[in-house]
Design an enzyme around this catalytic site. Structure first.
Site, PDB file in Angstrom:
ATOM      1  N   HIS A  13      36.588  29.486  43.360  1.00 19.09           N
ATOM      2  CA  HIS A  13      36.232  29.647  41.942  1.00 19.09           C
ATOM      3  C   HIS A  13      37.551  29.863  41.170  1.00 19.09           C
ATOM      4  O   HIS A  13      38.487  30.452  41.722  1.00 19.09           O
ATOM      5  CB  HIS A  13      35.348  30.891  41.847  1.00 19.09           C
ATOM      6  CG  HIS A  13      34.712  31.150  40.512  1.00 19.09           C
ATOM      7  ND1 HIS A  13      35.419  31.662  39.449  1.00 19.09           N
ATOM      8  CD2 HIS A  13      33.442  30.983  40.073  1.00 19.09           C
ATOM      9  CE1 HIS A  13      34.587  31.808  38.425  1.00 19.09           C
ATOM     10  NE2 HIS A  13      33.387  31.397  38.774  1.00 19.09           N
TER      11      HIS A  13
ATOM     12  N   ASP B  69      36.257  37.038  48.321  1.00 19.87           N
ATOM     13  CA  ASP B  69      35.464  36.919  47.096  1.00 19.87           C
ATOM     14  C   ASP B  69      33.996  36.785  47.524  1.00 19.87           C
ATOM     15  O   ASP B  69      33.562  35.725  47.968  1.00 19.87           O
ATOM     16  CB  ASP B  69      35.947  35.690  46.317  1.00 19.87           C
ATOM     17  CG  ASP B  69      35.048  35.363  45.128  1.00 19.87           C
ATOM     18  OD1 ASP B  69      34.016  36.024  44.959  1.00 19.87           O
ATOM     19  OD2 ASP B  69      35.387  34.425  44.376  1.00 19.87           O
TER      20      ASP B  69
ATOM     21  N   GLN C  30      29.080  35.382  45.759  1.00 26.06           N
ATOM     22  CA  GLN C  30      27.852  34.686  46.159  1.00 26.06           C
ATOM     23  C   GLN C  30      27.283  35.222  47.475  1.00 26.06           C
ATOM     24  O   GLN C  30      26.178  34.852  47.866  1.00 26.06           O
ATOM     25  CB  GLN C  30      28.105  33.176  46.297  1.00 26.06           C
ATOM     26  CG  GLN C  30      28.528  32.487  45.013  1.00 26.06           C
ATOM     27  CD  GLN C  30      27.482  32.572  43.907  1.00 26.06           C
ATOM     28  OE1 GLN C  30      26.307  32.900  44.132  1.00 26.06           O
ATOM     29  NE2 GLN C  30      27.908  32.299  42.691  1.00 26.06           N
TER      30      GLN C  30
ATOM     31  N   LYS D 172      24.990  38.994  39.582  1.00 27.02           N
ATOM     32  CA  LYS D 172      24.485  37.925  40.451  1.00 27.02           C
ATOM     33  C   LYS D 172      23.548  38.477  41.516  1.00 27.02           C
ATOM     34  O   LYS D 172      23.092  37.761  42.391  1.00 27.02           O
ATOM     35  CB  LYS D 172      25.654  37.175  41.083  1.00 27.02           C
ATOM     36  CG  LYS D 172      26.447  36.379  40.059  1.00 27.02           C
ATOM     37  CD  LYS D 172      27.612  35.632  40.646  1.00 27.02           C
ATOM     38  CE  LYS D 172      28.299  34.834  39.540  1.00 27.02           C
ATOM     39  NZ  LYS D 172      29.485  34.130  40.020  1.00 27.02           N
TER      40      LYS D 172
ATOM     41  N   CYS E 279      33.243  25.939  37.419  1.00 30.12           N
ATOM     42  CA  CYS E 279      34.408  26.839  37.557  1.00 30.12           C
ATOM     43  C   CYS E 279      35.214  26.519  38.815  1.00 30.12           C
ATOM     44  O   CYS E 279      35.763  27.429  39.457  1.00 30.12           O
ATOM     45  CB  CYS E 279      34.004  28.306  37.579  1.00 30.12           C
ATOM     46  SG  CYS E 279      33.318  28.883  36.041  1.00 30.12           S
TER      47      CYS E 279
HETATM   48  C1  LIG Z   1      30.649  34.032  39.709  1.00 33.38           C
HETATM   49  C2  LIG Z   1      31.791  33.977  40.631  1.00 33.38           C
HETATM   50  C3  LIG Z   1      33.015  34.556  40.314  1.00 33.38           C
HETATM   51  C4  LIG Z   1      33.255  35.244  39.007  1.00 33.38           C
HETATM   52  O1  LIG Z   1      32.391  36.308  38.815  1.00 33.38           O
HETATM   53  P1  LIG Z   1      32.310  37.078  37.406  1.00 33.38           P
HETATM   54  O2  LIG Z   1      31.101  37.932  37.547  1.00 33.38           O
HETATM   55  O3  LIG Z   1      32.151  36.007  36.359  1.00 33.38           O
HETATM   56  O4  LIG Z   1      33.565  37.837  37.249  1.00 33.38           O
HETATM   57  C5  LIG Z   1      34.020  34.480  41.237  1.00 33.38           C
HETATM   58  N1  LIG Z   1      33.844  33.895  42.424  1.00 33.38           N
HETATM   59  C6  LIG Z   1      32.679  33.306  42.781  1.00 33.38           C
HETATM   60  C7  LIG Z   1      32.530  32.693  44.135  1.00 33.38           C
HETATM   61  C8  LIG Z   1      31.617  33.338  41.887  1.00 33.38           C
HETATM   62  O5  LIG Z   1      30.459  32.768  42.227  1.00 33.38           O
END
Ligand SMILES: *Cc1c(COP(=O)(O)O)cnc(C)c1O
Length: 410
Positions: free
Chosen positions: A125, A202, A205, A228, A367
Protein backbone atom coordinates in the site's frame (compact mmCIF):
# COMPACT_ATOMS: atom_id res chain seq x y z
CA UNK A 1 -19.96 -22.30 9.61
CA UNK A 2 -22.69 -19.77 10.20
CA UNK A 3 -26.28 -20.44 9.22
CA UNK A 4 -28.26 -17.86 7.26
CA UNK A 5 -30.07 -17.05 10.48
CA UNK A 6 -26.86 -16.38 12.38
CA UNK A 7 -25.54 -14.08 9.66
CA UNK A 8 -28.90 -12.31 9.65
CA UNK A 9 -28.55 -11.74 13.38
CA UNK A 10 -25.07 -10.32 12.84
CA UNK A 11 -26.35 -8.09 10.00
CA UNK A 12 -29.09 -6.82 12.28
CA UNK A 13 -26.44 -5.24 14.47
CA UNK A 14 -25.42 -2.91 11.59
CA UNK A 15 -27.98 -0.07 11.15
CA UNK A 16 -26.50 1.09 7.84
CA UNK A 17 -27.20 -2.29 6.21
CA UNK A 18 -30.92 -1.72 6.73
CA UNK A 19 -30.86 1.43 4.61
CA UNK A 20 -31.92 1.42 0.99
CA UNK A 21 -30.22 3.32 -1.80
CA UNK A 22 -32.76 5.64 -3.51
CA UNK A 23 -35.24 3.90 -1.15
CA UNK A 24 -35.23 0.91 -3.56
CA UNK A 25 -32.07 -1.14 -3.72
CA UNK A 26 -30.62 -2.70 -0.60
CA UNK A 27 -27.01 -1.73 0.06
CA UNK A 28 -24.62 -4.46 -1.04
CA UNK A 29 -21.43 -3.33 0.61
CA UNK A 30 -18.37 -5.24 -0.55
CA UNK A 31 -15.76 -2.53 -0.09
CA UNK A 32 -14.69 -3.67 3.36
CA UNK A 33 -10.97 -3.50 2.69
CA UNK A 34 -11.45 0.29 2.47
CA UNK A 35 -13.43 0.45 5.69
CA UNK A 36 -16.05 -1.73 7.38
CA UNK A 37 -19.37 -0.63 8.78
CA UNK A 38 -19.86 -0.34 12.53
CA UNK A 39 -22.17 -2.42 14.69
CA UNK A 40 -24.67 -0.62 16.92
CA UNK A 41 -22.54 -1.34 20.02
CA UNK A 42 -19.72 0.77 18.53
CA UNK A 43 -22.07 3.55 17.42
CA UNK A 44 -23.74 3.69 20.83
CA UNK A 45 -20.37 3.61 22.61
CA UNK A 46 -19.60 7.01 21.18
CA UNK A 47 -22.74 8.55 22.67
CA UNK A 48 -22.23 6.67 25.93
CA UNK A 49 -18.69 7.98 26.22
CA UNK A 50 -19.65 11.64 25.81
CA UNK A 51 -22.72 11.25 28.06
CA UNK A 52 -20.99 9.42 30.90
CA UNK A 53 -17.22 9.50 30.81
CA UNK A 54 -15.89 12.43 28.79
CA UNK A 55 -12.75 13.92 30.30
CA UNK A 56 -9.09 14.20 29.43
CA UNK A 57 -6.86 11.29 30.38
CA UNK A 58 -3.76 10.75 32.55
CA UNK A 59 -4.05 14.27 33.97
CA UNK A 60 -6.77 15.26 36.39
CA UNK A 61 -7.18 13.80 39.84
CA UNK A 62 -10.93 14.05 39.46
CA UNK A 63 -13.56 11.36 39.11
CA UNK A 64 -14.21 11.66 35.35
CA UNK A 65 -10.52 11.93 34.56
CA UNK A 66 -9.91 8.67 36.38
CA UNK A 67 -12.85 7.02 34.66
CA UNK A 68 -11.70 8.13 31.20
CA UNK A 69 -8.13 7.00 31.89
CA UNK A 70 -9.22 3.59 33.13
CA UNK A 71 -11.53 3.14 30.14
CA UNK A 72 -8.79 3.67 27.55
CA UNK A 73 -6.13 1.76 29.49
CA UNK A 74 -8.59 -1.15 29.61
CA UNK A 75 -8.76 -1.05 25.81
CA UNK A 76 -4.96 -1.03 25.63
CA UNK A 77 -4.98 -4.25 27.68
CA UNK A 78 -7.78 -5.66 25.55
CA UNK A 79 -5.71 -5.10 22.40
CA UNK A 80 -2.63 -6.51 24.10
CA UNK A 81 -4.59 -9.72 24.72
CA UNK A 82 -6.16 -9.66 21.25
CA UNK A 83 -2.72 -9.75 19.60
CA UNK A 84 -1.01 -11.68 22.43
CA UNK A 85 1.63 -9.03 23.11
CA UNK A 86 3.74 -9.41 26.22
CA UNK A 87 3.06 -6.00 27.82
CA UNK A 88 0.28 -3.40 27.51
CA UNK A 89 3.00 -0.75 27.15
CA UNK A 90 3.91 -2.30 23.78
CA UNK A 91 0.60 -1.00 22.38
CA UNK A 92 0.81 2.61 21.20
CA UNK A 93 -2.32 4.43 20.09
CA UNK A 94 -2.01 6.28 16.78
CA UNK A 95 -4.40 7.66 14.18
CA UNK A 96 -4.13 4.41 12.23
CA UNK A 97 -1.88 2.28 10.04
CA UNK A 98 -0.50 5.22 8.08
CA UNK A 99 0.52 7.16 11.16
CA UNK A 100 1.97 4.03 12.77
CA UNK A 101 4.25 3.42 9.79
CA UNK A 102 5.24 7.09 9.73
CA UNK A 103 6.01 6.90 13.44
CA UNK A 104 8.40 3.99 12.95
CA UNK A 105 9.96 5.44 9.80
CA UNK A 106 10.53 8.75 11.52
CA UNK A 107 11.79 7.33 14.83
CA UNK A 108 14.16 4.75 13.40
CA UNK A 109 15.01 7.13 10.60
CA UNK A 110 17.27 8.79 13.19
CA UNK A 111 19.28 5.55 13.41
CA UNK A 112 19.61 5.09 9.65
CA UNK A 113 22.86 6.09 7.98
CA UNK A 114 24.15 6.77 4.52
CA UNK A 115 24.29 3.47 2.59
CA UNK A 116 21.94 1.53 4.91
CA UNK A 117 19.16 -0.44 3.30
CA UNK A 118 15.38 -0.71 3.73
CA UNK A 119 13.42 -3.53 2.11
CA UNK A 120 9.73 -3.52 1.14
CA UNK A 121 7.78 -5.63 -1.36
CA UNK A 122 6.33 -4.79 -4.75
CA UNK A 123 2.82 -5.30 -3.39
CA UNK A 124 2.66 -2.61 -0.70
CA UNK A 125 0.00 0.00 0.00
CA UNK A 126 1.31 3.53 -0.66
CA UNK A 127 1.48 4.12 3.08
CA UNK A 128 4.10 1.36 3.32
CA UNK A 129 6.13 2.82 0.45
CA UNK A 130 6.23 6.59 0.68
CA UNK A 131 7.44 6.99 4.32
CA UNK A 132 10.43 4.71 3.56
CA UNK A 133 11.14 6.45 0.30
CA UNK A 134 11.27 9.71 2.18
CA UNK A 135 13.73 8.36 4.78
CA UNK A 136 15.91 6.95 1.99
CA UNK A 137 15.96 10.31 0.25
CA UNK A 138 16.89 12.19 3.43
CA UNK A 139 19.47 9.69 4.65
CA UNK A 140 20.92 8.65 1.29
CA UNK A 141 19.98 5.09 2.11
CA UNK A 142 18.75 2.49 -0.36
CA UNK A 143 15.20 1.21 -0.85
CA UNK A 144 15.15 -2.37 -2.12
CA UNK A 145 12.03 -4.04 -3.49
CA UNK A 146 11.23 -7.74 -3.16
CA UNK A 147 9.71 -8.73 -6.50
CA UNK A 148 6.53 -10.78 -6.82
CA UNK A 149 5.72 -13.39 -9.44
CA UNK A 150 2.68 -13.20 -11.73
CA UNK A 151 0.57 -14.99 -9.11
CA UNK A 152 1.40 -12.24 -6.63
CA UNK A 153 3.70 -14.29 -4.42
CA UNK A 154 6.90 -13.04 -2.88
CA UNK A 155 9.92 -15.11 -3.76
CA UNK A 156 11.74 -15.94 -0.51
CA UNK A 157 14.87 -16.93 -2.44
CA UNK A 158 15.08 -13.49 -4.01
CA UNK A 159 14.39 -11.91 -0.63
CA UNK A 160 17.39 -13.82 0.77
CA UNK A 161 19.54 -12.48 -2.04
CA UNK A 162 18.45 -8.88 -1.30
CA UNK A 163 18.93 -8.80 2.46
CA UNK A 164 22.35 -8.02 3.94
CA UNK A 165 23.99 -6.75 7.11
CA UNK A 166 23.24 -3.25 5.81
CA UNK A 167 19.48 -3.90 5.95
CA UNK A 168 18.03 -1.95 8.87
CA UNK A 169 14.35 -2.65 8.39
CA UNK A 170 12.11 -4.91 6.34
CA UNK A 171 8.55 -3.60 6.04
CA UNK A 172 5.93 -5.77 4.44
CA UNK A 173 2.19 -6.37 4.43
CA UNK A 174 0.66 -9.39 6.13
CA UNK A 175 -2.27 -9.55 3.67
CA UNK A 176 -2.18 -7.54 0.46
CA UNK A 177 -4.99 -5.00 0.17
CA UNK A 178 -5.15 -5.73 -3.57
CA UNK A 179 -4.49 -9.46 -3.95
CA UNK A 180 -5.78 -10.81 -0.63
CA UNK A 181 -2.66 -12.97 -0.49
CA UNK A 182 -1.30 -13.93 2.90
CA UNK A 183 2.44 -13.35 2.87
CA UNK A 184 4.93 -15.74 4.50
CA UNK A 185 5.72 -13.19 7.19
CA UNK A 186 7.07 -15.65 9.76
CA UNK A 187 9.81 -16.72 7.31
CA UNK A 188 10.56 -13.10 6.47
CA UNK A 189 10.79 -12.17 10.14
CA UNK A 190 13.15 -15.06 10.96
CA UNK A 191 15.43 -14.41 7.97
CA UNK A 192 15.52 -10.67 8.73
CA UNK A 193 16.54 -11.34 12.32
CA UNK A 194 19.46 -13.49 11.16
CA UNK A 195 20.81 -10.31 9.56
CA UNK A 196 19.98 -8.11 12.54
CA UNK A 197 17.26 -6.20 10.67
CA UNK A 198 14.03 -5.10 12.32
CA UNK A 199 10.69 -6.04 10.77
CA UNK A 200 7.47 -4.04 10.50
CA UNK A 201 4.34 -5.88 9.44
CA UNK A 202 1.49 -3.86 7.93
CA UNK A 203 -1.48 -5.77 9.32
CA UNK A 204 -4.26 -3.42 8.16
CA UNK A 205 -5.94 -6.26 6.24
CA UNK A 206 -4.89 -9.07 8.55
CA UNK A 207 -6.19 -7.79 11.90
CA UNK A 208 -9.85 -8.23 10.85
CA UNK A 209 -9.15 -11.64 9.30
CA UNK A 210 -6.64 -13.78 11.15
CA UNK A 211 -5.64 -14.71 14.66
CA UNK A 212 -2.59 -12.70 15.69
CA UNK A 213 0.10 -13.63 18.19
CA UNK A 214 2.94 -11.13 18.54
CA UNK A 215 5.02 -13.37 20.76
CA UNK A 216 4.93 -16.30 18.31
CA UNK A 217 5.51 -14.05 15.31
CA UNK A 218 8.41 -12.32 17.05
CA UNK A 219 7.92 -9.27 14.80
CA UNK A 220 9.48 -6.00 15.96
CA UNK A 221 6.54 -3.84 14.87
CA UNK A 222 2.97 -4.59 13.80
CA UNK A 223 0.41 -1.97 12.75
CA UNK A 224 -3.32 -1.79 12.00
CA UNK A 225 -6.37 0.50 11.98
CA UNK A 226 -9.63 0.20 13.92
CA UNK A 227 -11.87 1.29 11.05
CA UNK A 228 -11.19 -1.84 8.96
CA UNK A 229 -12.24 -4.06 11.86
CA UNK A 230 -15.68 -2.64 12.74
CA UNK A 231 -14.22 0.15 14.87
CA UNK A 232 -14.20 3.94 14.46
CA UNK A 233 -12.02 5.98 12.11
CA UNK A 234 -9.05 7.98 13.35
CA UNK A 235 -7.63 5.35 15.67
CA UNK A 236 -5.16 2.49 15.30
CA UNK A 237 -2.12 1.00 16.91
CA UNK A 238 1.52 0.46 16.62
CA UNK A 239 2.71 -2.65 18.40
CA UNK A 240 6.44 -2.52 19.12
CA UNK A 241 8.74 -4.69 21.18
CA UNK A 242 9.33 -3.06 24.56
CA UNK A 243 13.12 -3.09 24.24
CA UNK A 244 12.99 -1.36 20.87
CA UNK A 245 10.37 1.22 21.86
CA UNK A 246 12.49 2.14 24.87
CA UNK A 247 15.47 2.66 22.61
CA UNK A 248 14.02 4.69 19.73
CA UNK A 249 13.21 8.37 19.92
CA UNK A 250 9.73 9.91 20.14
CA UNK A 251 7.84 10.83 17.01
CA UNK A 252 5.94 13.88 18.19
CA UNK A 253 6.67 16.22 21.06
CA UNK A 254 4.42 18.04 23.49
CA UNK A 255 2.12 17.31 26.39
CA UNK A 256 1.47 13.82 27.75
CA UNK A 257 4.80 12.41 26.47
CA UNK A 258 7.13 14.16 28.94
CA UNK A 259 8.43 13.49 32.44
CA UNK A 260 10.03 16.87 33.20
CA UNK A 261 10.21 20.02 31.12
CA UNK A 262 12.45 23.01 31.61
CA UNK A 263 13.84 25.45 29.06
CA UNK A 264 17.24 23.77 29.24
CA UNK A 265 16.25 20.12 29.20
CA UNK A 266 13.23 17.88 28.79
CA UNK A 267 13.05 14.26 29.79
CA UNK A 268 10.54 11.93 28.20
CA UNK A 269 7.96 9.73 29.81
CA UNK A 270 8.13 5.94 29.72
CA UNK A 271 6.48 3.86 26.98
CA UNK A 272 3.77 3.91 25.73
CA UNK A 273 3.30 7.57 26.71
CA UNK A 274 6.61 8.68 25.20
CA UNK A 275 4.97 8.11 21.81
CA UNK A 276 1.54 9.55 22.59
CA UNK A 277 1.99 13.32 22.51
CA UNK A 278 -1.16 15.38 22.94
CA UNK A 279 -4.69 14.40 23.82
CA UNK A 280 -5.48 11.07 22.19
CA UNK A 281 -8.71 10.08 20.42
CA UNK A 282 -10.20 9.01 23.75
CA UNK A 283 -13.69 8.33 22.46
CA UNK A 284 -12.28 6.43 19.47
CA UNK A 285 -10.22 4.19 21.74
CA UNK A 286 -13.23 3.57 23.98
CA UNK A 287 -15.49 2.68 21.03
CA UNK A 288 -12.81 0.49 19.44
CA UNK A 289 -12.95 -1.60 22.60
CA UNK A 290 -16.59 -2.41 21.76
CA UNK A 291 -15.59 -3.44 18.21
CA UNK A 292 -13.01 -5.86 19.65
CA UNK A 293 -15.75 -7.27 21.90
CA UNK A 294 -17.90 -7.73 18.80
CA UNK A 295 -15.11 -9.67 17.04
CA UNK A 296 -14.29 -11.75 20.09
CA UNK A 297 -17.91 -12.66 20.64
CA UNK A 298 -18.11 -14.13 17.12
CA UNK A 299 -14.55 -15.44 17.31
CA UNK A 300 -11.77 -14.38 14.94
CA UNK A 301 -11.28 -17.97 13.74
CA UNK A 302 -14.99 -18.24 12.90
CA UNK A 303 -14.76 -14.93 11.04
CA UNK A 304 -11.72 -16.17 9.13
CA UNK A 305 -13.43 -19.44 8.21
CA UNK A 306 -16.61 -17.73 7.02
CA UNK A 307 -14.72 -15.13 4.98
CA UNK A 308 -12.59 -17.88 3.44
CA UNK A 309 -15.79 -19.61 2.30
CA UNK A 310 -17.18 -16.35 0.90
CA UNK A 311 -13.90 -15.77 -0.94
CA UNK A 312 -13.82 -19.27 -2.40
CA UNK A 313 -17.42 -18.99 -3.53
CA UNK A 314 -16.85 -15.57 -5.10
CA UNK A 315 -13.73 -16.84 -6.91
CA UNK A 316 -15.68 -19.78 -8.26
CA UNK A 317 -18.48 -17.57 -9.57
CA UNK A 318 -16.23 -14.81 -10.91
CA UNK A 319 -14.03 -17.33 -12.73
CA UNK A 320 -17.09 -18.22 -14.81
CA UNK A 321 -17.28 -14.73 -16.30
CA UNK A 322 -15.73 -14.64 -19.75
CA UNK A 323 -12.93 -12.12 -20.21
CA UNK A 324 -12.22 -11.81 -16.48
CA UNK A 325 -8.68 -11.52 -15.12
CA UNK A 326 -8.36 -12.12 -11.40
CA UNK A 327 -5.05 -10.80 -10.14
CA UNK A 328 -2.82 -13.00 -8.04
CA UNK A 329 -4.93 -15.89 -9.16
CA UNK A 330 -4.37 -18.53 -6.50
CA UNK A 331 -7.51 -19.15 -4.55
CA UNK A 332 -5.78 -21.19 -1.87
CA UNK A 333 -3.85 -18.23 -0.54
CA UNK A 334 -6.54 -15.56 -0.96
CA UNK A 335 -8.51 -14.27 1.96
CA UNK A 336 -11.37 -11.79 1.85
CA UNK A 337 -10.06 -9.67 -1.05
CA UNK A 338 -10.38 -10.24 -4.82
CA UNK A 339 -9.30 -7.75 -7.49
CA UNK A 340 -10.07 -8.15 -11.16
CA UNK A 341 -10.69 -6.59 -14.54
CA UNK A 342 -12.89 -7.61 -17.44
CA UNK A 343 -11.52 -7.50 -20.96
CA UNK A 344 -12.51 -4.37 -22.91
CA UNK A 345 -14.38 -2.85 -19.97
CA UNK A 346 -12.94 0.08 -18.07
CA UNK A 347 -12.93 -0.60 -14.33
CA UNK A 348 -14.56 2.73 -13.71
CA UNK A 349 -17.49 1.98 -16.09
CA UNK A 350 -18.10 -1.37 -14.46
CA UNK A 351 -17.83 0.15 -10.98
CA UNK A 352 -20.37 2.84 -11.93
CA UNK A 353 -22.91 0.35 -13.24
CA UNK A 354 -22.48 -1.83 -10.15
CA UNK A 355 -23.06 1.29 -8.08
CA UNK A 356 -26.34 1.92 -9.95
CA UNK A 357 -27.34 -1.62 -9.05
CA UNK A 358 -26.66 -0.97 -5.38
CA UNK A 359 -23.25 -2.62 -5.11
CA UNK A 360 -20.36 -0.78 -3.47
CA UNK A 361 -16.99 -1.96 -4.78
CA UNK A 362 -13.66 -0.18 -4.96
CA UNK A 363 -12.25 0.86 -8.32
CA UNK A 364 -8.97 2.50 -9.30
CA UNK A 365 -5.34 2.08 -8.29
CA UNK A 366 -6.28 0.82 -4.81
CA UNK A 367 -3.46 2.86 -3.20
CA UNK A 368 -0.94 0.56 -4.88
CA UNK A 369 0.26 2.15 -8.11
CA UNK A 370 3.51 0.12 -8.33
CA UNK A 371 1.41 -3.05 -8.18
CA UNK A 372 -0.90 -1.69 -10.91
CA UNK A 373 2.21 -1.07 -13.05
CA UNK A 374 3.37 -4.62 -12.39
CA UNK A 375 0.11 -5.99 -13.81
CA UNK A 376 0.22 -3.35 -16.53
CA UNK A 377 -3.15 -1.75 -15.66
CA UNK A 378 -4.25 1.68 -14.47
CA UNK A 379 -6.72 0.25 -12.03
CA UNK A 380 -8.79 -2.72 -10.94
CA UNK A 381 -12.14 -3.55 -9.40
CA UNK A 382 -11.87 -4.87 -5.88
CA UNK A 383 -14.44 -6.77 -3.86
CA UNK A 384 -13.71 -7.39 -0.20
CA UNK A 385 -15.81 -9.04 2.45
CA UNK A 386 -16.85 -8.56 6.05
CA UNK A 387 -18.63 -10.90 8.43
CA UNK A 388 -22.02 -9.44 7.41
CA UNK A 389 -21.70 -10.33 3.70
CA UNK A 390 -23.67 -13.25 2.30
CA UNK A 391 -23.50 -15.84 -0.47
CA UNK A 392 -26.67 -14.27 -1.91
CA UNK A 393 -24.84 -10.97 -2.27
CA UNK A 394 -22.13 -12.76 -4.25
CA UNK A 395 -24.79 -14.23 -6.55
CA UNK A 396 -26.22 -10.76 -7.02
CA UNK A 397 -22.74 -9.42 -7.80
CA UNK A 398 -22.26 -12.15 -10.41
CA UNK A 399 -25.62 -11.42 -12.08
CA UNK A 400 -24.96 -7.68 -11.95
CA UNK A 401 -21.60 -8.07 -13.70
CA UNK A 402 -23.31 -10.06 -16.47
CA UNK A 403 -25.92 -7.32 -16.73
CA UNK A 404 -23.22 -4.66 -16.88
CA UNK A 405 -21.44 -6.58 -19.63
CA UNK A 406 -24.67 -6.58 -21.65
CA UNK A 407 -25.17 -2.84 -21.12
CA UNK A 408 -21.59 -2.22 -22.18
CA UNK A 409 -22.05 -4.73 -25.04
CA UNK A 410 -19.20 -7.11 -24.30
C1 LIG B 1 -5.90 0.59 4.50
C2 LIG B 1 -4.49 0.17 4.47
C3 LIG B 1 -3.47 1.02 4.90
C4 LIG B 1 -3.74 2.41 5.39
O1 LIG B 1 -4.58 2.42 6.48
P1 LIG B 1 -5.19 3.79 7.06
O2 LIG B 1 -6.23 3.33 8.03
O3 LIG B 1 -5.77 4.52 5.88
O4 LIG B 1 -4.08 4.53 7.69
C5 LIG B 1 -2.19 0.55 4.86
N1 LIG B 1 -1.90 -0.69 4.46
C6 LIG B 1 -2.85 -1.55 4.02
C7 LIG B 1 -2.48 -2.94 3.61
C8 LIG B 1 -4.18 -1.14 4.02
O5 LIG B 1 -5.12 -1.98 3.60
Amino acid sequence: MFSRKEIKEIRNQFPILKKKIDSVNPIIYIDNAATTHKPIQVIEASEYFYSNINSNVHRGVHFLGRKATISIEDVRKKIQKFIVAKYPSEILFTKGTTESINLVASSIGNLIKNGDEIIISHAEHHSNIVPWQNICKNKKSILKIIPINKNGFIDIKIFKSLISKKTKIVSINHISNVLGIINPIKKIIDISHEYGAWVLIDGAQAAPNVCLNMQDLDTDFYVFSAHKMYGPTGIGILYGKKKILEKISPYQFGGEMIKNVSFTKTTYSTIPFKFEAGTPNIEGIFSWGKAINFIEKIGILNIQFYKKKLTEYALKRLNNISGITIYGNDSLEKLSIISFNIKNIHFFDLGSILDRLGIAVRTGHLCAQPLMNFFNVLGMIRVSFAIYNTFDEIDYLFESILKAKKILKF
